[in-house]
Structures are given as C-alpha cells and as structure tokens.
Write an enzyme that holds these catalytic residues in place. Structure first.
Site, PDB file in Angstrom:
ATOM      1  N   LYS A 157     -21.875 -18.842  17.293  1.00  0.00           N
ATOM      2  CA  LYS A 157     -23.153 -18.432  16.691  1.00  0.00           C
ATOM      3  C   LYS A 157     -22.996 -18.704  15.193  1.00  0.00           C
ATOM      4  O   LYS A 157     -23.065 -17.803  14.356  1.00  0.00           O
ATOM      5  CB  LYS A 157     -23.413 -16.944  17.019  1.00  0.00           C
ATOM      6  CG  LYS A 157     -24.788 -16.431  16.633  1.00  0.00           C
ATOM      7  CD  LYS A 157     -25.931 -16.936  17.506  1.00  0.00           C
ATOM      8  CE  LYS A 157     -27.267 -16.464  16.960  1.00  0.00           C
ATOM      9  NZ  LYS A 157     -28.423 -17.116  17.592  1.00  0.00           N
TER      10      LYS A 157
ATOM     11  N   ASP B 262     -26.782 -18.656  22.385  1.00  0.00           N
ATOM     12  CA  ASP B 262     -28.058 -18.371  23.050  1.00  0.00           C
ATOM     13  C   ASP B 262     -28.566 -19.608  23.785  1.00  0.00           C
ATOM     14  O   ASP B 262     -29.030 -19.535  24.929  1.00  0.00           O
ATOM     15  CB  ASP B 262     -29.103 -17.833  22.047  1.00  0.00           C
ATOM     16  CG  ASP B 262     -29.175 -18.621  20.746  1.00  0.00           C
ATOM     17  OD1 ASP B 262     -28.320 -19.510  20.526  1.00  0.00           O
ATOM     18  OD2 ASP B 262     -30.092 -18.357  19.944  1.00  0.00           O
TER      19      ASP B 262
ATOM     20  N   ASP C 263     -17.057 -13.546  27.985  1.00  0.00           N
ATOM     21  CA  ASP C 263     -17.275 -12.495  28.978  1.00  0.00           C
ATOM     22  C   ASP C 263     -18.665 -12.650  29.586  1.00  0.00           C
ATOM     23  O   ASP C 263     -18.847 -12.657  30.809  1.00  0.00           O
ATOM     24  CB  ASP C 263     -17.121 -11.126  28.288  1.00  0.00           C
ATOM     25  CG  ASP C 263     -17.174  -9.959  29.260  1.00  0.00           C
ATOM     26  OD1 ASP C 263     -16.976 -10.179  30.472  1.00  0.00           O
ATOM     27  OD2 ASP C 263     -17.414  -8.829  28.804  1.00  0.00           O
TER      28      ASP C 263
ATOM     29  N   TYR D 299     -13.664  -7.111  20.970  1.00  0.00           N
ATOM     30  CA  TYR D 299     -13.084  -6.157  21.911  1.00  0.00           C
ATOM     31  C   TYR D 299     -11.865  -5.466  21.326  1.00  0.00           C
ATOM     32  O   TYR D 299     -11.484  -4.391  21.779  1.00  0.00           O
ATOM     33  CB  TYR D 299     -12.724  -6.843  23.236  1.00  0.00           C
ATOM     34  CG  TYR D 299     -13.942  -7.294  24.018  1.00  0.00           C
ATOM     35  CD1 TYR D 299     -15.149  -7.536  23.379  1.00  0.00           C
ATOM     36  CD2 TYR D 299     -13.902  -7.461  25.383  1.00  0.00           C
ATOM     37  CE1 TYR D 299     -16.266  -7.947  24.075  1.00  0.00           C
ATOM     38  CE2 TYR D 299     -15.022  -7.870  26.102  1.00  0.00           C
ATOM     39  CZ  TYR D 299     -16.197  -8.110  25.437  1.00  0.00           C
ATOM     40  OH  TYR D 299     -17.310  -8.511  26.141  1.00  0.00           O
TER      41      TYR D 299
ATOM     42  N   ASP E  58     -19.812 -14.626  33.424  1.00  0.00           N
ATOM     43  CA  ASP E  58     -20.554 -13.964  34.502  1.00  0.00           C
ATOM     44  C   ASP E  58     -21.812 -14.754  34.853  1.00  0.00           C
ATOM     45  O   ASP E  58     -22.186 -14.889  36.017  1.00  0.00           O
ATOM     46  CB  ASP E  58     -20.968 -12.535  34.104  1.00  0.00           C
ATOM     47  CG  ASP E  58     -19.950 -11.484  34.552  1.00  0.00           C
ATOM     48  OD1 ASP E  58     -18.765 -11.859  34.726  1.00  0.00           O
ATOM     49  OD2 ASP E  58     -20.328 -10.316  34.711  1.00  0.00           O
TER      50      ASP E  58
HETATM   51  C1  IPM Z   1     -13.972  -9.110  32.543  1.00  0.00           C
HETATM   52  C2  IPM Z   1     -14.478  -7.700  32.555  1.00  0.00           C
HETATM   53  C3  IPM Z   1     -13.709  -6.927  31.503  1.00  0.00           C
HETATM   54  C4  IPM Z   1     -13.963  -7.586  30.167  1.00  0.00           C
HETATM   55  C5  IPM Z   1     -14.056  -5.448  31.438  1.00  0.00           C
HETATM   56  C6  IPM Z   1     -13.873  -4.775  32.762  1.00  0.00           C
HETATM   57  C7  IPM Z   1     -13.268  -4.742  30.359  1.00  0.00           C
HETATM   58  O1  IPM Z   1     -15.841  -7.680  32.335  1.00  0.00           O
HETATM   59  O2  IPM Z   1     -12.780  -9.327  32.791  1.00  0.00           O
HETATM   60  O3  IPM Z   1     -14.763 -10.014  32.311  1.00  0.00           O
HETATM   61  O4  IPM Z   1     -14.953  -7.291  29.526  1.00  0.00           O
HETATM   62  O5  IPM Z   1     -13.162  -8.404  29.782  1.00  0.00           O
HETATM   63 MG    MG Z   2     -16.737  -9.552  32.319  1.00  0.00          MG
END
Ligand code: IPM
Ligand code: MG
Length: 368
Positions: free
Chosen positions: A196, A228, A252, A145, A256
């Site tokens: 990985k 993975d 990230d 990032y 999720d």
């Molecule tokens: C998170 C979000 C952010 C990230 C985005 C909005 C830049 O997905 O905080 O997980 O990728 O870190």
């Molecule tokens: Mg995120």
C-alpha cells in the site's frame, strides 16, 4: 536409515481427526519408501490448557525444540477463547509464539483448484481459466501482528485507544523477497508484490526493497500491486497471479481470499519456514483452515489440507521430493476418482461419492 524427528501437535476442534489421517498417510509413505518418521505427539491450544494449564505447555515447546519439524493441526475454540485473557489465548500464546520462537518468517500457501473441483470455485468457469495455481508467500514474523507498541489504553472516561504498530526493516523484507523469487523460479517465473505504497511508509520501503532484490532475479518478472486492487484482481482475473508476495497482514487476508477460490479451506496446506541450516530447513506445517468446532468429531472434516501439509514438510524440511510427490499424486488420484468430503461435494457432480474424514484418509493412504 535416517529417522526424522517430528513434533505432532494436533490441537483443537477438527485438529485431532485430520491429524490422524495425515499420520496414516505418513505411515504409508514409510512403508513405500523404507523410511522412518519418529512422530511424537503433544498437546497444544485448548488441549494444552486442559492438560497443563497453558496453550503451549513447556513439554510441548521442549519437544518442538528437539524436533526437526512441527506438524501442526489447528488451535482455538471461539466458545472458550473469550474466557481467558487475550495474551493467553491459543492463537497468540501458541501459534504466534511458535512462529516467533522458531523464526518462521516465510509462510507459503499454495492455492490450487484442480479442474475436477471447478464446481466448488465461486467464480464463473471463464474466470477460472485452465484451473488456478497461485502461491501466496506471506511474511510471518513482522508487520502489525508483532510490532511494538501494541496496547489498549484508557484516554479518558469511556474512551479507549488501541494501538498496533506496522513495522518492517530492510533485512526482513529482503529475506522474504528472496523466498518469493526463488519459489517463482520453480513455477511460472512471475512475482506480484503487494503493498500500500500510496499511503503507508511501510509500503514505500517494501516496494523499494523488493525492486532491489528483484534485480538479482532477471529471469523472474516482477510487478507491484496495491493491496486493494489485488483483492479485486483475485476475483476478476486470478489466473494473472503466479507468486503473490505479501507482508504479514495483507498475506493473511489475501491468502484466505485466494483460498476461497480453491473451493474449500479444507484443501489448503501451508508451510512456515525458518532459516536453513545445512541441508535442512526447520519448518512448521499446518492446514490453512481453522478448528471448525461445528463439525469437529463428526467424521465430516476434509483431511486433505493436513495431508498436503505433510507433503510440504517432506519437500521443504527433508528434501524428500519423491515421497512428497507420492502424497500429492495420491491426493490427485482420489479427487479424480470422485471422493468428496462435504465441503467439496456437490450433488450435481457426476460420479461424486460423499465420504467421511476417515474414508478419505484411508483412500489417500491406499493410493500412496
Ligand atoms: C492464519 C490465521 C492466524 C493468523 C490467526 C489464527 C492468528 O488466521 O494463520 O492465517 O492471523 O496468522
Ligand atoms: Mg488467516
């Protein structure tokens, strides 16, 4: 009486309405524990662009700099984001910028599925065990990032080439590994480090450094897993995980995925921590979900992630453990009592009462 200085940046979409409920709860905590929070609000994201022409206005950044922690809502509006250059969009210009500016390298995302919400989990009950409780520790200021070069170039007519760079140094991996091992000590004493290493140079270094740091924590079990496989294991046997230690992008994605197991992103708080000076750690606290523009302003959003983010703030930045526990307990009580915003509501659940954002906040504040 100590007066805690907190920058409150509600942002866009559902940000302002869930923040309002979190503030309500903080005010209830003030009364109960005779403490004082100096909450100063400022615009960020599209609210910042509309107010001052930038996703992170100078005054907002200045407020953050003179505060002891940042309570954040969410930023970005998919309809408007593409209308400005990508460097100026709220995610990059506000969120990533703040992470970098304050050196918030450690992102903690606790994922819990309370047993009352088993119906909201997409996995079959036998895969949920006694309820899920995972802590994702995500490195937040390195990796792909932020790595340079990061650009898109024209190679030949009609052909572009996009470049992102994944880069980590030993100290960056060491410091996040320490955060994970220390967190594991307060939990079930197991760290699963995700990489990985079969393909990426970064993965090999990550595995080596985490192994070395792990030797200082003989009481914590360390296991390594390819990313993975980890994605698959989260679906098959999520109860095997205690602390998942991840680099930025893997964290990230996996956070999720793990969040989905907890039924709703609307339940998940997060803490992004920088270095500790003296007794205090500068921290940035935000719900894991986004701005959800489709339900914004309709009293439909779940404020619990924002409310639990304030509890993480009290715990990690100010060591107000009792006050933090009061918030966590209040949330548990209200869940146990059957209050449900739309995201965690199921018509087949006995005793469930569908409520709005405001009513959920009122109930949690009252329970505090
Ligand atoms: C998170 C979000 C952010 C990230 C985005 C909005 C830049 O997905 O905080 O997980 O990728 O870190
Ligand atoms: Mg995120």
């Amino acid at each position: 009486m100590k007066n805690y200085q907190i920058a409150v940046l509600a942002g866009d979409g559902i940000g302002p309405e869930v923040m309002r409920e979190a503030i309500k709860v903080l005010r209830a905590v003030e009364k109960k524990f005779s403490m004082k929070f100096n909450l100063e609000e400022a615009p960020v994201g599209w609210a910042g662009i509309d107010a001052a022409g930038k996703a992170l206005p100078d005054n907002t950044l200045a407020l953050c700099k003179r505060s002891e922690s940042i309570l954040f809502g969410s930023v970005g509006l998919p309809d408007r984001d593409p209308t400005i250059p990508k460097e100026e969009r709220p995610e990059r210009a506000a969120l990533l910028r703040l992470r970098k500016e304050f050196g918030l390298f450690a992102n903690l995302r606790p994922v819990r599925l309370p047993k009352e919400l088993a119906h909201a989990c997409p996995l079959r009950p036998e895969r949920q065990g006694e309820g899920l409780d995972i802590l994702v520790v995500r490195e937040l200021t390195g990796g792909m990032y932020f790595g340079q070069p990061k650009k898109t170039e024209q190679v030949s007519p009609g052909v572009q080439r996009a470049i992102d760079t994944m880069v980590y140094t030993t100290p960056e991996i060491e410091r996040i590994a320490h955060v994970a091992f220390k967190a594991a000590r307060l939990r079930r004493k197991k760290v699963t480090s995700i990489d990985k290493a079969n393909v990426l140079e970064n993965g090999v270094l990550w595995r080596d450094v985490v192994t070395t740091v792990g030797k200082q924590y003989a009481d914590v079990a360390l296991e390594h897993m390819f990313v993975d496989n980890a994605a698959m294991q989260l679906m098959l046997k999520p109860t095997q995980f205690d602390v998942m230690l991840c680099e930025n992008m893997f964290g990230d994605i996996l956070s999720d995925e793990a969040a989905a197991l907890a039924g709703s992103l609307g339940m998940l708080p997060s803490a992004s921590l920088g270095a500790t000076t003296g007794e205090q750690t500068f921290g940035f606290y935000e719900p894991a979900g986004g701005t959800a523009p489709d339900i914004a302003g309709k009293n439909l959003a779940n404020p619990i992630a924002q409310i639990l983010s304030t509890s993480l703030m009290l715990r990690y930045s100010f060591s107000l453990n009792e006050a933090a526990a009061a918030i966590d307990t209040a949330v548990s009580k209200v869940i146990a009592a059957g209050l449900r915003t739309g995201d965690i509501y199921s018509p087949t659940e006995n005793g469930a009462k569908k409520t709005g954002t405001r009513e959920m906040g009122d109930a949690i504040a009252a329970a505090v």
